[in-house]
Design a protein around this motif. Structure first.
Motif, PDB file in Angstrom:
ATOM      1  N   SER A 256       3.837   6.264   6.009  1.00 38.42           N
ATOM      2  CA  SER A 256       3.947   4.970   5.326  1.00 38.42           C
ATOM      3  C   SER A 256       3.564   3.811   6.235  1.00 38.42           C
ATOM      4  O   SER A 256       3.034   2.805   5.761  1.00 38.42           O
ATOM      5  N   MET A 257       3.798   3.928   7.540  1.00 40.72           N
ATOM      6  CA  MET A 257       3.431   2.835   8.434  1.00 40.72           C
ATOM      7  C   MET A 257       1.921   2.656   8.488  1.00 40.72           C
ATOM      8  O   MET A 257       1.419   1.524   8.517  1.00 40.72           O
ATOM      9  N   LEU A 258       1.180   3.751   8.489  1.00 44.61           N
ATOM     10  CA  LEU A 258      -0.280   3.654   8.433  1.00 44.61           C
ATOM     11  C   LEU A 258      -0.721   3.072   7.096  1.00 44.61           C
ATOM     12  O   LEU A 258      -1.620   2.215   7.041  1.00 44.61           O
ATOM     13  N   GLN A 259      -0.091   3.503   6.013  1.00 42.48           N
ATOM     14  CA  GLN A 259      -0.430   2.947   4.701  1.00 42.48           C
ATOM     15  C   GLN A 259      -0.175   1.442   4.677  1.00 42.48           C
ATOM     16  O   GLN A 259      -0.952   0.678   4.096  1.00 42.48           O
ATOM     17  N   ASP A 260       0.919   1.007   5.293  1.00 40.60           N
ATOM     18  CA  ASP A 260       1.208  -0.432   5.361  1.00 40.60           C
ATOM     19  C   ASP A 260       0.144  -1.171   6.160  1.00 40.60           C
ATOM     20  O   ASP A 260      -0.309  -2.254   5.765  1.00 40.60           O
ATOM     21  N   VAL A 261      -0.260  -0.601   7.296  1.00 41.63           N
ATOM     22  CA  VAL A 261      -1.274  -1.256   8.123  1.00 41.63           C
ATOM     23  C   VAL A 261      -2.596  -1.352   7.375  1.00 41.63           C
ATOM     24  O   VAL A 261      -3.262  -2.394   7.395  1.00 41.63           O
ATOM     25  N   LEU A 262      -2.980  -0.293   6.700  1.00 38.67           N
ATOM     26  CA  LEU A 262      -4.240  -0.311   5.955  1.00 38.67           C
ATOM     27  C   LEU A 262      -4.219  -1.380   4.863  1.00 38.67           C
ATOM     28  O   LEU A 262      -5.253  -1.978   4.546  1.00 38.67           O
ATOM     29  N   ALA A 263      -3.037  -1.606   4.295  1.00 36.04           N
ATOM     30  CA  ALA A 263      -2.892  -2.627   3.247  1.00 36.04           C
ATOM     31  C   ALA A 263      -2.515  -3.990   3.812  1.00 36.04           C
ATOM     32  O   ALA A 263      -2.339  -4.940   3.050  1.00 36.04           O
ATOM     33  N   ARG A 264      -2.385  -4.072   5.142  1.00 32.79           N
ATOM     34  CA  ARG A 264      -1.978  -5.308   5.818  1.00 32.79           C
ATOM     35  C   ARG A 264      -0.639  -5.828   5.301  1.00 32.79           C
ATOM     36  O   ARG A 264      -0.461  -7.018   5.021  1.00 32.79           O
ATOM     37  N   ARG A 265       0.299  -4.892   5.171  1.00 34.04           N
ATOM     38  CA  ARG A 265       1.671  -5.239   4.798  1.00 34.04           C
ATOM     39  C   ARG A 265       2.563  -5.143   6.023  1.00 34.04           C
ATOM     40  O   ARG A 265       2.283  -4.366   6.944  1.00 34.04           O
ATOM     41  N   PRO A 266       3.677  -5.871   6.061  1.00 34.86           N
ATOM     42  CA  PRO A 266       4.639  -5.711   7.152  1.00 34.86           C
ATOM     43  C   PRO A 266       5.126  -4.264   7.229  1.00 34.86           C
ATOM     44  O   PRO A 266       5.368  -3.626   6.199  1.00 34.86           O
ATOM     45  N   THR A 267       5.259  -3.741   8.426  1.00 38.15           N
ATOM     46  CA  THR A 267       5.690  -2.360   8.610  1.00 38.15           C
ATOM     47  C   THR A 267       7.199  -2.281   8.842  1.00 38.15           C
ATOM     48  O   THR A 267       7.875  -3.304   8.928  1.00 38.15           O
ATOM     49  N   GLU A 268       7.675  -1.040   8.968  1.00 43.18           N
ATOM     50  CA  GLU A 268       9.090  -0.806   9.248  1.00 43.18           C
ATOM     51  C   GLU A 268       9.317  -0.478  10.725  1.00 43.18           C
ATOM     52  O   GLU A 268      10.271   0.209  11.068  1.00 43.18           O
ATOM     53  N   ILE A 269       8.471  -0.998  11.590  1.00 44.10           N
ATOM     54  CA  ILE A 269       8.598  -0.731  13.017  1.00 44.10           C
ATOM     55  C   ILE A 269       9.972  -1.155  13.547  1.00 44.10           C
ATOM     56  O   ILE A 269      10.529  -0.529  14.455  1.00 44.10           O
ATOM     57  N   GLY A 270      10.547  -2.217  12.973  1.00 43.56           N
ATOM     58  CA  GLY A 270      11.819  -2.729  13.461  1.00 43.56           C
ATOM     59  C   GLY A 270      12.986  -1.789  13.258  1.00 43.56           C
ATOM     60  O   GLY A 270      13.923  -1.784  14.067  1.00 43.56           O
TER      61      GLY A 270
END
Length: 311
Positions: A260-274
């Motif tokens: 999901s983090m890669l999917q977020d990056v591809l869509a330029r959405r905030p990730t759940e890294i925190g």
């Protein structure tokens, strides 16, 4: 609740995991599922045609869907499957529907239960290792099977009977689920794996399998695992499996999976890294364990997110 009343379950967030939970529960006799998600086309398709599951399973289940959690009826059980960034808003919007419910987080990372417990009275820890993706309005692809674990959130626990009820219903629906006395081990087992692979996938654009089979990246995966394992040991958290085994399983069974983090990056959405690497680093600071590799992942992914704002 009378014996002949349906068991009403609210699902907040109809991404891949929320949709899989909703669909499997909705095919259990005596269960009525109400889902909330802001994606209007997805909600409209679910309400009109049901929620379709493809891939590892093939069925369509009747699910009630709404775009606003405030429109849900009173429910007996709740499942929070939103992105962690939306946890507080989602449970606050569903406060009336979930006022008497036992509610579980099946989200990525750590710290979501604390947010839920700030709004609702009885909370469960939960984790799921199933993989999937929403492929279009009303359709979720079930990519890889995996177990779920449910247990009490220690400061504000759900009743044992409520935990066992939700586990039984999920088992009846086709998702193998375990009710356990301490769910920290399964939760952190998933957190350790995700935090060791997802940011590297997000930063490189590679799938989980590609990350884990590239020698240089695999070395970084192992560093991240070692740091996280040291944090767990200091915190008294017993992992349910060796993270190295999870890596090998991912190579075999989910090589092409885009986390999901890669999917977020591809869509330029905030990730759940925190709540992933950041959550491990925070716990490390609490127990006195240094986590420089996880701190680096947080800095790099947040730097990538910042670049989108400047573009």
């Amino acid at each position: 609740m009378r014996r002949d009343d349906p068991v009403r379950v609210a699902v907040l967030g109809c991404g891949a995991i929320g949709s899989l939970y909703a669909a499997h529960l909705a095919r259990v006799p005596g269960v009525e599922v109400w889902a909330a998600d802001p994606w209007r086309e997805h909600v409209a398709a679910i309400e009109r045609d049901g929620l379709r599951v493809t891939g590892q399973a093939d069925f369509t289940a009747p699910v009630h869907a709404r775009t606003h959690a405030s429109d849900l009826p009173r429910c007996h059980l709740g499942i929070v499957a939103t992105k962690s960034l939306h946890t507080a808003d989602a449970v606050t919007a569903a406060r009336e529907a979930l006022a008497d419910a036992a509610v579980v987080s099946v989200q990525n990372g750590v710290g979501n239960e604390e947010l839920i417990a700030g709004v609702l009275p009885r909370v469960m820890r939960g984790t799921i290792v199933t993989a999937g993706a929403v492929t279009g309005p009303g359709v979720v692809r079930y990519d890889a099977p995996g177990d779920s674990w449910l247990g009490p959130f220690e400061p504000r626990p759900a009743e044992p009977g409520e935990i066992e009820l939700l586990a039984r219903l999920l088992n009846e629906g086709g998702l193998r689920t375990h009710a356990v006395a301490d769910a920290r081990g399964p939760q952190w087992t998933k957190v350790v794996f995700n935090a060791a692979t997802s940011p590297l996938s997000a930063l490189t654009g590679l799938t989980v399998g590609q990350v884990c089979t590239d020698p240089a990246l695999r070395a970084q995966v192992e560093v991240l695992i070692r740091e996280a394992a040291a944090v767990c040991a200091a915190a008294g958290i017993v992992l349910t499996r060796d993270p190295a085994e999870a890596v090998e399983e991912a190579i075999r069974e989910a090589f092409a999976h885009k986390p999901s983090m890669l999917q977020d990056v591809l869509a330029r959405r905030p990730t759940e890294i925190g709540v992933l690497n950041g959550g491990i680093a925070d716990e490390g600071r609490r127990v006195g364990v240094l986590t420089p590799a996880h701190d680096s992942m947080v800095a790099l992914v947040r730097g990538l997110e910042s670049s989108w704002e400047q573009a």
